[in-house]
Design a protein around this motif. Structure first.
Motif, mmCIF file in Angstrom:
data_model
loop_
_atom_site.group_PDB
_atom_site.id
_atom_site.type_symbol
_atom_site.label_atom_id
_atom_site.label_comp_id
_atom_site.label_asym_id
_atom_site.label_seq_id
_atom_site.Cartn_x
_atom_site.Cartn_y
_atom_site.Cartn_z
ATOM 1 N N MET A 1 -22.649 -71.492 19.842
ATOM 2 C CA MET A 1 -22.033 -72.806 19.963
ATOM 3 C C MET A 1 -21.306 -73.188 18.676
ATOM 4 S SD MET A 1 -24.491 -75.210 22.241
ATOM 5 C CE MET A 1 -26.078 -74.779 21.564
ATOM 6 N N ASP A 2 -21.921 -72.894 17.526
ATOM 7 C CA ASP A 2 -21.274 -73.210 16.260
ATOM 8 C C ASP A 2 -19.981 -72.417 16.102
ATOM 9 O OD1 ASP A 2 -23.214 -75.044 15.563
ATOM 10 O OD2 ASP A 2 -24.441 -73.548 14.528
ATOM 11 N N VAL A 3 -19.955 -71.198 16.602
ATOM 12 C CA VAL A 3 -18.757 -70.362 16.522
ATOM 13 C C VAL A 3 -17.624 -71.003 17.330
ATOM 14 C CG1 VAL A 3 -17.753 -68.109 17.099
ATOM 15 C CG2 VAL A 3 -20.033 -68.233 16.128
ATOM 16 N N VAL A 4 -17.955 -71.503 18.504
ATOM 17 C CA VAL A 4 -16.941 -72.143 19.346
ATOM 18 C C VAL A 4 -16.353 -73.356 18.634
ATOM 19 C CG1 VAL A 4 -16.582 -73.434 21.495
ATOM 20 C CG2 VAL A 4 -17.870 -71.298 21.522
ATOM 21 N N ARG A 5 -17.214 -74.205 18.068
ATOM 22 C CA ARG A 5 -16.713 -75.377 17.326
ATOM 23 C C ARG A 5 -15.840 -74.950 16.153
ATOM 24 N NH1 ARG A 5 -22.157 -76.957 17.701
ATOM 25 N NH2 ARG A 5 -22.472 -78.169 19.585
ATOM 26 N N TRP A 6 -16.271 -73.896 15.464
ATOM 27 C CA TRP A 6 -15.506 -73.388 14.326
ATOM 28 C C TRP A 6 -14.120 -72.935 14.780
ATOM 29 C CZ3 TRP A 6 -13.305 -68.721 12.946
ATOM 30 C CH2 TRP A 6 -12.911 -68.597 11.616
ATOM 31 N N ILE A 7 -14.057 -72.211 15.901
ATOM 32 C CA ILE A 7 -12.769 -71.735 16.431
ATOM 33 C C ILE A 7 -11.837 -72.910 16.703
ATOM 34 C CG2 ILE A 7 -11.653 -70.684 18.456
ATOM 35 C CD1 ILE A 7 -14.123 -68.775 18.600
ATOM 36 N N PHE A 8 -12.336 -73.908 17.414
ATOM 37 C CA PHE A 8 -11.505 -75.071 17.738
ATOM 38 C C PHE A 8 -11.043 -75.801 16.480
ATOM 39 C CE2 PHE A 8 -13.091 -74.544 22.061
ATOM 40 C CZ PHE A 8 -11.998 -74.935 22.829
ATOM 41 N N ASN A 9 -11.932 -75.971 15.508
ATOM 42 C CA ASN A 9 -11.561 -76.663 14.272
ATOM 43 C C ASN A 9 -10.540 -75.884 13.459
ATOM 44 O OD1 ASN A 9 -12.945 -79.303 13.909
ATOM 45 N ND2 ASN A 9 -14.738 -78.053 14.391
ATOM 46 N N GLN A 10 -10.697 -74.569 13.392
ATOM 47 C CA GLN A 10 -9.734 -73.752 12.642
ATOM 48 C C GLN A 10 -8.353 -73.846 13.271
ATOM 49 O OE1 GLN A 10 -10.571 -72.280 9.607
ATOM 50 N NE2 GLN A 10 -12.335 -73.535 10.115
ATOM 51 N N TYR A 11 -8.321 -73.818 14.590
ATOM 52 C CA TYR A 11 -7.042 -73.873 15.297
ATOM 53 C C TYR A 11 -6.404 -75.252 15.179
ATOM 54 C CZ TYR A 11 -3.495 -72.951 18.800
ATOM 55 O OH TYR A 11 -2.291 -72.778 19.431
ATOM 56 N N ALA A 12 -7.202 -76.298 15.350
ATOM 57 C CA ALA A 12 -6.669 -77.664 15.365
ATOM 58 C C ALA A 12 -6.307 -78.178 13.981
ATOM 59 C CB ALA A 12 -7.679 -78.604 16.018
ATOM 60 N N TYR A 13 -7.138 -77.900 12.984
ATOM 61 C CA TYR A 13 -6.976 -78.574 11.691
ATOM 62 C C TYR A 13 -6.683 -77.679 10.499
ATOM 63 C CZ TYR A 13 -9.017 -82.294 14.478
ATOM 64 O OH TYR A 13 -9.255 -83.199 15.458
ATOM 65 N N GLU A 14 -6.927 -76.383 10.629
ATOM 66 C CA GLU A 14 -6.718 -75.490 9.493
ATOM 67 C C GLU A 14 -5.467 -74.627 9.616
ATOM 68 O OE1 GLU A 14 -8.532 -75.849 6.782
ATOM 69 O OE2 GLU A 14 -9.721 -77.369 7.823
ATOM 70 N N GLY A 15 -4.747 -74.773 10.703
ATOM 71 C CA GLY A 15 -3.494 -74.037 10.873
ATOM 72 C C GLY A 15 -3.662 -72.554 11.188
ATOM 73 N N MET A 16 -4.853 -72.153 11.564
ATOM 74 C CA MET A 16 -5.081 -70.743 11.888
ATOM 75 C C MET A 16 -4.682 -70.476 13.337
ATOM 76 S SD MET A 16 -8.699 -69.966 9.964
ATOM 77 C CE MET A 16 -8.735 -68.229 10.344
#
Length: 161
Positions: A1-16
């Motif tokens: 679950m933490d990995v999924v949140r990390w993926i979404f955050n990286q895509y939305a806010y970190e420009g990855m």
């Protein structure tokens, strides 16, 4: 679950992007749920999967006709709050906005099988070889480059028995 949140955050806010996120997860040796390595297509599927905001979606495809046919989104049956959400709807929507910006209006959840991209070889079948009279077809070198590779026309050899 933490990995999924990390993926979404990286895509939305970190420009990855999809590739960079997959590469980072593989570099950290974090396996997918099935124990495999990450790919860009896996990341993309996660970013567009409404299950992560607690929705269940049915009727996406028409199985009655030959081959899979994507239905229009208006025909989908969507049950919101079908199960606990892993991410907020706001984070999901932010990812959809980023996807549309990155893809110049793209970010579709699917591409219907019936729609074909316009061929860059619009002269195919019209141009004729002046030596043999065969109609010319289009081809290109590697499309992995940003420019899409070199495009050219050619004829297939005709063999007389």
């Amino acid at each position: 679950m933490d990995v999924v949140r990390w993926i979404f955050n990286q895509y939305a806010y970190e420009g990855m992007g999809y590739h960079k996120i997959a590469s980072e997860l593989n570099q950290r040796q974090i396996p997918t749920q099935k124990g495999r390595t990450w790919s860009a297509s896996t990341i993309r599927a996660i970013i567009f999967n409404e299950a992560y905001i607690g929705s269940k979606v049915w009727n996406k495809q028409d199985y009655q006709t030959k081959g899979k046919k994507w239905r229009d989104r208006s025909e989908w049956i969507i049950t919101e709050n079908a199960h606990p959400a892993l991410i907020t709807k706001e984070l999901f929507e932010q990812c959809q906005t980023v996807a549309k910006q990155r893809n110049n209006g793209g970010g579709e959840t699917h591409k219907p099988f019936g729609s074909k991209p316009i061929s860059p070889f619009w002269l195919r079948g019209i141009m004729v070889c002046d030596k043999c009279g065969s109609r010319m077809v289009g081809n290109s070198t590697s499309t992995r480059t940003k420019s899409g590779g070199q495009r050219y026309y050619y004829t297939t050899p005709i063999y007389d028995d």
